[in-house]
Design an enzyme around this catalytic site. Structure first.
Site, mmCIF file in Angstrom:
data_model
loop_
_atom_site.group_PDB
_atom_site.id
_atom_site.type_symbol
_atom_site.label_atom_id
_atom_site.label_comp_id
_atom_site.label_asym_id
_atom_site.label_seq_id
_atom_site.Cartn_x
_atom_site.Cartn_y
_atom_site.Cartn_z
ATOM 1 N N VAL A 118 11.961 5.652 0.646
ATOM 2 C CA VAL A 118 11.479 5.516 -0.729
ATOM 3 C C VAL A 118 9.962 5.366 -0.776
ATOM 4 O O VAL A 118 9.341 5.606 -1.804
ATOM 5 C CB VAL A 118 12.154 4.311 -1.420
ATOM 6 N N GLU A 119 9.354 5.017 0.330
ATOM 7 C CA GLU A 119 7.907 4.782 0.348
ATOM 8 C C GLU A 119 7.150 5.994 0.914
ATOM 9 O O GLU A 119 6.698 6.839 0.157
ATOM 10 C CB GLU A 119 7.603 3.492 1.106
ATOM 11 N N MET A 120 7.031 6.117 2.230
ATOM 12 C CA MET A 120 6.263 7.229 2.791
ATOM 13 C C MET A 120 7.143 8.265 3.493
ATOM 14 O O MET A 120 6.721 9.392 3.728
ATOM 15 C CB MET A 120 5.184 6.675 3.720
#
Length: 309
Positions: A118-120
Site C-alpha cells: 500500500v505504500e511503496m
C-alpha cells in the site's frame, strides 16, 4: 578548573536536572556523507514501484514537520493506508519505531514502508536492481560504502543516517529548561497542569514520549477497531488492544491531525480526549488553552541537514 565544572553542573541541574523532560541536544553526531546520500534517497521516488511515492511524500520535512497532514497516508497509486503518518523528526530518541513499535531502530524501520504494497510496493530485489542500473547512484554508493554492488542494507543504512540527523533543537521550552528564556504566565501554568494532571507520566524524557508503550482508554474505554495499528497486531494478546508506542509531543502543533487514525483535527480536541480517556478529567476551556500554550513551546528549529549548504 574543577570549580568551573562544579558551577556548570550546578547550573545545569538548576535549569532542568530535576525536570521529567530534557532538552534536545543542540547537535548530534552522524556520518554527514552517508546522511546526504540518505537524503537523496529519501526524496527520490525511484524507491517506489510507481516512480512517484518517495519517503518525503508522506513525510514532508520542510513544510509539515515530517508528516503529511492527512488522516491516513496515501501511497502506491494513491492507495490509502489505515494509519496516520508519524513524524520523522527526532525519531532517533524513540525506543521503538511505528505506532506498534514493531521496528527496533531506524535501519529496521526502512524495510517496512518500501516493501508495503500500500505504500511503496517494492521488493528488496527490485530496489537493488533499480539503483544498480543508475550510474549516478552506483558512483554515490561506491564513494560512501566502497562497494561496486548496491545492496538494500546500504540503502537502509543511508536513509537511517539521514533520519538520525533530523533533530529539532532549541525550542522555546528547551531554552527554558536551559535557563536561557522565560515562559509566559500561560505557558508555565500549562506546563504545571501538564505535570499535575498526569500527562507527564507518558509524555516525558527528551522526546516527551516515544519511550514506552501505553494504552489509550485507561480510565474510560476507548473504541477499538480490528485494523488498528496497535500492539495487539503483533502480540495477539487481548491486553494489548489500543496499546501504542507513545507518540512524541515535539512540534505537536505542526503534526496534525492526531491519533493513530488521524481522526482528531485540533490540538485542543486531542488534549481534551486524552484527558478524558486516560486521566478521567474533563478539562475547562481555560485549562486546555494553557496546556496547548505550553505544547506550542515545543516547536524546534529546522534540522541542520535540511538547510542549504
Amino acid at each position: 578548573m574543577l570549580i568551573i565544572i562544579i558551577i556548570l553542573i550546578t547550573l545545569i541541574n538548576t535549569a532542568y536536572g530535576y525536570e521529567p523532560v530534557q532538552p534536545i541536544p543542540k547537535s548530534i553526531e552522524y556520518d554527514r556523507e552517508k546522511a546526504e546520500l540518505g537524503k537523496l534517497l529519501f526524496f527520490d521516488p525511484i524507491l517506489a514501484k510507481d516512480n512517484r511515492t518517495s519517503c518525503a511524500y508522506c513525510h514532508d520535512v520542510y513544510n509539515k514537520c515530517g508528516t503529511d497532514h492527512r488522516p491516513v497516508s496515501k501511497g502506491f497509486h494513491d492507495k490509502k493506508g489505515n494509519v496516520n503518518a508519524l513524524t520523522v523528526f527526532n525519531t532517533i530518541f524513540n525506543f521503538r519505531l511505528f505506532w506498534n513499535g514493531r521496528a527496533k531502530d531506524l535501519v529496521e524501520q526502512i524495510y517496512g514502508p518500501i516493501q508495503n504494497p500500500v505504500e511503496m510496493n517494492m521488493s528488496i530485489k527490485e530496489v537493488e536492481e533499480r539503483l544498480n542500473n543508475s550510474p549516478f547512484y552506483r558512483k554515490k554508493f561506491r564513494k560512501v560504502f566502497g562497494t561496486d554492488r548496491i545492496k538494500f542494507e546500504h540503502v537502509a543504512q543511508a536513509i537511517a543516517e539521514f533520519e538520525k540527523a533530523l533533530i529539532t533543537p532549541d525550542s522555546k521550552f528547551d531554552k527554558f529548561l536551559r535557563g536561557e528564556v522565560e515562559l509566559s504566565k500561560e505557558e508555565i501554568e500549562g506546563y504545571k497542569l501538564f505535570k499535575k494532571l498526569g500527562c507527564i507520566s507518558c509524555h516525558n524524557g527528551v522526546n516527551l514520549g516515544g519511550n514506552s508503550f501505553q494504552k489509550i482508554g485507561v480510565v474510560h474505554s476507548y473504541p477499538w477497531h480490528e485494523n488498528s495499528p496497535d500492539r495487539y497486531q503483533i502480540t495477539k494478546n487481548e491486553f494489548d488492544k489500543n496499546v501504542f508506542r507513545v507518540p512524541s509531543l515535539r512540534n505537536i502543533d505542526c503534526t496534525y491531525p492526531y491519533f493513530h487514525d488521524g481522526r482528531v483535527k485540533t490540538l485542543e480536541d486531542a488534549v481534551q480526549i486524552m484527558a478524558f480517556y486516560n486521566l478521567g478529567f474533563k478539562l475547562s476551556k481555560d485549562e486546555i488553552q494553557k496546556i496547548v500554550a505550553f505544547l506550542k513551546t515545543l516547536r524546534g528549529k529546522l534540522p541542520e541537514i535540511l538547510k542549504e549548504n
